[in-house]
Each structure stands twice: as structure tokens, then as C-alpha cells.
Design an enzyme around this catalytic site. Structure first.
Site, PDB file in Angstrom:
ATOM      1  N   ARG A  52       0.847  -1.178   0.000  1.00  0.00           N
ATOM      2  CA  ARG A  52       0.000   0.000   0.000  1.00  0.00           C
ATOM      3  C   ARG A  52       0.890   1.238   0.000  1.00  0.00           C
ATOM      4  NH1 ARG A  52       2.353   1.848   3.448  1.00  0.00           N
ATOM      5  NH2 ARG A  52       0.764   3.421   3.673  1.00  0.00           N
ATOM      6  N   GLY A  53       0.255   2.397  -0.184  1.00  0.00           N
ATOM      7  CA  GLY A  53       1.033   3.623  -0.369  1.00  0.00           C
ATOM      8  C   GLY A  53       1.098   3.915  -1.866  1.00  0.00           C
ATOM      9  N   ALA A  54       0.823   5.183  -2.232  1.00  0.00           N
ATOM     10  CA  ALA A  54       0.613   5.518  -3.644  1.00  0.00           C
ATOM     11  C   ALA A  54       1.783   5.114  -4.560  1.00  0.00           C
ATOM     12  CB  ALA A  54       0.300   7.007  -3.756  1.00  0.00           C
ATOM     13  N   ARG A  95      -7.148  -0.099  -7.040  1.00  0.00           N
ATOM     14  CA  ARG A  95      -7.614   0.863  -6.031  1.00  0.00           C
ATOM     15  C   ARG A  95      -7.863   2.193  -6.751  1.00  0.00           C
ATOM     16  NH1 ARG A  95      -4.284   1.156  -0.615  1.00  0.00           N
ATOM     17  NH2 ARG A  95      -6.225   2.098   0.116  1.00  0.00           N
ATOM     18  N   GLN A 198      -1.674   2.491   9.969  1.00  0.00           N
ATOM     19  CA  GLN A 198      -0.385   2.580   9.253  1.00  0.00           C
ATOM     20  C   GLN A 198       0.651   3.335  10.076  1.00  0.00           C
ATOM     21  OE1 GLN A 198      -3.382   3.199   7.834  1.00  0.00           O
ATOM     22  NE2 GLN A 198      -3.427   2.615   5.691  1.00  0.00           N
ATOM     23  N   ASP A 239      -1.906  10.922  -2.158  1.00  0.00           N
ATOM     24  CA  ASP A 239      -2.286   9.885  -3.133  1.00  0.00           C
ATOM     25  C   ASP A 239      -2.667  10.479  -4.484  1.00  0.00           C
ATOM     26  OD1 ASP A 239      -2.860   8.719  -0.294  1.00  0.00           O
ATOM     27  OD2 ASP A 239      -2.554   7.037  -1.661  1.00  0.00           O
ATOM     28  N   ASN A 249      -5.321  12.519   0.522  1.00  0.00           N
ATOM     29  CA  ASN A 249      -4.409  11.677   1.302  1.00  0.00           C
ATOM     30  C   ASN A 249      -5.232  10.901   2.330  1.00  0.00           C
ATOM     31  OD1 ASN A 249      -1.667  10.803   1.805  1.00  0.00           O
ATOM     32  ND2 ASN A 249      -1.788  11.879   3.747  1.00  0.00           N
ATOM     33  N   LYS A 250      -4.556  10.083   3.084  1.00  0.00           N
ATOM     34  CA  LYS A 250      -5.202   9.196   4.066  1.00  0.00           C
ATOM     35  C   LYS A 250      -6.214   9.945   4.926  1.00  0.00           C
ATOM     36  CE  LYS A 250      -4.911   5.689   4.422  1.00  0.00           C
ATOM     37  NZ  LYS A 250      -5.927   4.842   3.735  1.00  0.00           N
TER      38      LYS A 250
HETATM   39  O1  MRU Z   1      -4.504   3.165   2.150  1.00  0.00           O
HETATM   40  P1  MRU Z   1      -3.020   3.349   2.005  1.00  0.00           P
HETATM   41  O2  MRU Z   1      -2.232   2.796   3.152  1.00  0.00           O
HETATM   42  O3  MRU Z   1      -2.524   2.897   0.657  1.00  0.00           O
HETATM   43  O4  MRU Z   1      -2.828   4.931   2.042  1.00  0.00           O
HETATM   44  C1  MRU Z   1      -1.546   5.473   1.955  1.00  0.00           C
HETATM   45  C2  MRU Z   1      -1.511   6.923   2.179  1.00  0.00           C
HETATM   46  O5  MRU Z   1      -2.509   7.588   2.278  1.00  0.00           O
HETATM   47  C3  MRU Z   1      -0.163   7.582   2.151  1.00  0.00           C
HETATM   48  O6  MRU Z   1      -0.154   8.668   3.024  1.00  0.00           O
HETATM   49  C4  MRU Z   1       0.064   8.026   0.730  1.00  0.00           C
HETATM   50  O7  MRU Z   1       0.080   7.006  -0.190  1.00  0.00           O
HETATM   51  C5  MRU Z   1       1.074   9.031   0.523  1.00  0.00           C
HETATM   52  S1  MRU Z   1       2.777   8.762   0.386  1.00  0.00           S
HETATM   53  C6  MRU Z   1       3.392   7.378   0.139  1.00  0.00           C
END
Ligand code: MRU
Length: 352
Positions: A52-54, A95, A198, A239, A249-250
Site C-alpha cells: 500500500r502507499g501511492a 484501487r 499505518q 495519493d 491523502n489518508k
Molecule cells: O490506504 P493506504 O495505506 O494505501 O494509504 C496510503 C496513504 O494515504 C499515504 O499517506 C500516501 O500514499 C502518501 S505517500 C506514500
């Protein structure tokens, strides 16, 4: 202070024609690596949060395209591009919110269109380039972001934006790594980041490994902590960034930005330009992933609400550009982002 020992984790690895992912759902209890040889399984790993993470999901999808092409070439060498189309669509839609996924598959599509003969070597080289460019971008952003810190103090961050969420080093966590090495950051408050935690399970794990002091806080404690003083910056990743500088973002990032502005804490967003979506005018048009209610109604598999209670589970929110002091990318920084400043940023050449 040297940065040896900083950033020694990789979530995504391509070795001898196979993809390996560190299963992030099991951290911090267990470091388990899963091997992938099929694009459909890779899309499933993205959907199910193994990775996970963009930026990390974009890189993973790029390697997934290599696996899709290998299968298509083996079963139908005359029409392999059509043969792999369903796999490509499965990867780019795994996603909805992080644009890095569509960006990476789009770049792989261009390589697919250009290749002649067996596509695997050229596509593997392109996926590796995407991966290496992401690490280089994170290193550059780390320097740029740390360079903006004129006072020494604590910072607050949300979700995980480190090596686990990217090709390596991290976006916001990259700035935190560089800021710590430069002596500008003394310690980090990490929001726990309900419901996937996270911040607790991943950010704290990375920072402890690096020897960077970290204190975990409940998401609801951030305003109180900032009111107490000593927090110099709130730093997050993104994201997707719209053409007007609005930031997805999250979930919880928007609330953090409102609270930061109220308490005079500056707000920094760190993201590579692969996260900027100039086709989206404002944050209102960014699709927000809604995840299952069960993720909110349970904790570690145990119910935490009475039977019959409902739940909403938006995984991301939109922080308006007006609440962001600066966006840091590998092409440079944008203070007080708006449509004009974002257009000027995206017109700059990528660093060599
Ligand atoms: O749902 P996730 O864990 O994929 O969400 C990730 C985030 O929101 C991060 O903050 C984001 O991808 C930014 S930087 C890597």
C-alpha cells in the site's frame, strides 16, 4: 551525522523475473515475504493491502505488467497485446484514489506499444526504471523538504509514507529522514491512523529501525499536542494532487491540516510529480475509496461496537490547497499552491 543505517527496508523487490512483496498486513509482528508470478495475483495484493502507499502500488503494478506480458506472449505471441488487456485493466483499477497506479500502468502501456519481439526484457527494464526513479525522487524531495526547515523541533505525520509506501526512502518520511540527519528534526509524533493503523504498525516500525525517536499518538490527540507547542511542521504524503493543488491523502489528513492552521503549525505535503493529476481540476473530482465497514467496526479481528451499529469508512480525504503551506516534489517546491503555481511546476523539466 551520516545517513548510513537510514532507509534499509524495501517493500517491493523484482528478482530473477519474479515479484516479491513484504506483507504489510503482518507488520510489525512478522516480516513475511510473498512471491508473485501472475498479474491477477498482483492486482489482488494491491486490493488487499499486502502492498500500500501511492508510489509503492504504482511500482508494484508496473512489475505486474511485466508478468502479464510474459503470460500473454507465451500463450498468444501473435496477439499478445490484446491477450494482456484484461490484466492491465485489473492492475490500473485495483484501487481508485492513488493516481500513481494509473500513471505507472500508463507508462508501461507506452512501453508495450513500442516494443518488438519478446516484450519481457524491455518491460522489465521500464518497470525497474520507474522503481529507481521513485527512489531518486524521494531522495531529492528529502533534501528539498529538509532545506525548508529553519527551526529545530518536532514534527507530526499521518499514515505511512516511508520506504514501505514507496520505492524506498519515502515521501514525507523521506523529508523526516533527511531532516533528522540534518539536525532539524529531534523527534516525530506519528498519528496512529485508524482504521488500518499505518502510523502505529508501519511508520513507528520504520522510525524505530532507523533510530529516529518516535512517539505514537491517537489521531484525536494531534490538536492537543500542537496546542502544547514545539511542533514545527506537520508533514504528509499524498495519493493524488489536483491541478489546483488540492490534496487527497489518508483519511484524517484534512483534520490535521485544519488543526495545524489553527495552531500556527506549517503544513507540508511531499509527493513525486507522478502523484499530480493535471486532468483533475480540483479535489472535488478525485474518487475517494470507501472500504468495508468491518474495518471500522473491528480491531485486531475483535468487534469494538455493538451488533447493529453501522459505519462509514472513507479511506481518504481532500485537504484544500488553501490549508497547505508548501508542496514538495522532485521538480521543486510550490509555496501556497494554486492552479497557476501547479501548472508552472509541471512545466518544469524532470531532474536529469
Ligand atoms: O490506504 P493506504 O495505506 O494505501 O494509504 C496510503 C496513504 O494515504 C499515504 O499517506 C500516501 O500514499 C502518501 S505517500 C506514500
Amino acid at each position: 551525522m551520516s545517513d548510513r543505517g537510514i532507509d534499509n527496508v524495501r517493500a517491493v523487490l523484482w528478482r530473477d523475473g519474479l515479484l516479491y512483496l513484504l506483507d504489510q498486513r503482518r507488520l510489525p509482528a512478522e516480516e513475511m515475504i510473498i512471491q508473485y508470478s501472475e498479474a491477477g495475483e498482483v492486482a489482488g495484493a494491491i486490493r488487499d493491502m499486502v502492498v500500500r502507499g501511492a508510489p509503492a502500488i504504482g511500482i508494484t503494478a508496473a512489475y505486474g505488467v511485466v508478468l502479464a506480458a510474459r503470460r500473454a506472449w507465451a500463450v498468444n505471441p501473435t496477439d499478445w497485446r490484446r491477450e494482456m488487456e484484461a490484466d492491465l485493466q485489473g492492475l490500473e483499477t485495483a484501487r481508485p484514489t492513488a493516481v500513481n497506479l494509473a500513471w505507472a500502468v500508463g507508462r508501461m502501456r507506452a512501453a508495450v506499444a513500442a516494443v518488438e519481439g519478446d516484450p519481457e526484457p524491455a518491460l522489465a527494464a521500464e518497470a525497474l526504471a520507474i522503481h529507481e526513479e521513485d527512489i531518486a525522487a524521494n531522495r531529492a524531495m528529502g533534501e528539498l523538504g529538509a532545506g525548508l526547515m529553519d527551526a529545530t523541533g518536532r514534527v507530526i505525520t499521518h499514515c505511512n509514507t516511508g520506504s514501505l509506501a514507496t520505492g524506498g526512502y519515502g515521501t514525507a518520511l523521506g523529508v523526516i529522514r533527511s531532516g533528522f540527519v540534518a539536525g532539524r528534526i529531534t523527534s516525530v509524533y506519528a498519528d496512529e491512523t485508524r482504521p488500518w493503523l499505518q502510523g502505529a504498525r508501519l511508520t513507528a516500525w520504520e522510525l524505530v529501525k532507523d533510530g529516529i525517536p518516535v512517539e505514537l499518538i491517537a489521531d484525536g490527540a494531534a490538536a492537543h499536542i500542537m496546542k502544547g507547542g514545539g511542533v514545527t511542521w506537520a508533514i504528509t504524503g499524498s495519493d493524488r494532487i489536483a491541478a489546483n493543488g488540492d490534496v487527497a491523502n489518508k483519511i484524517g489528513t484534512y483534520g490535521l491540516a485544519v488543526n495545524a492552521r489553527h495552531h500556527g503549525v506549517r503544513f507540508m505535503v511531499v509527493a513525486p510529480t507522478s502523484t499530480v493529476d493535471m486532468a483533475i481540476a480540483s479535489g472535488a473530482d478525485i474518487p475517494i475509496e470507501e472500504r468495508p465497514a468491518g474495518e471500522v467496526l473491528t480491531m485486531a479481528g475483535q468487534p469494538i461496537a455493538p451488533p447493529g451499529a453501522g459505519a462509514r469508512n472513507p479511506a481518504f480525504d481532500i485537504t484544500p490547497a488553501a490549508l497547505i503551506d508548501v508542496i514538495v516534489t522532485e521538480r521543486g517546491v510550490v509555496w501556497n499552491p494554486d492552479a497557476e503555481a501547479m501548472a508552472a511546476l509541471m512545466a518544469r523539466p524532470a531532474p536529469a
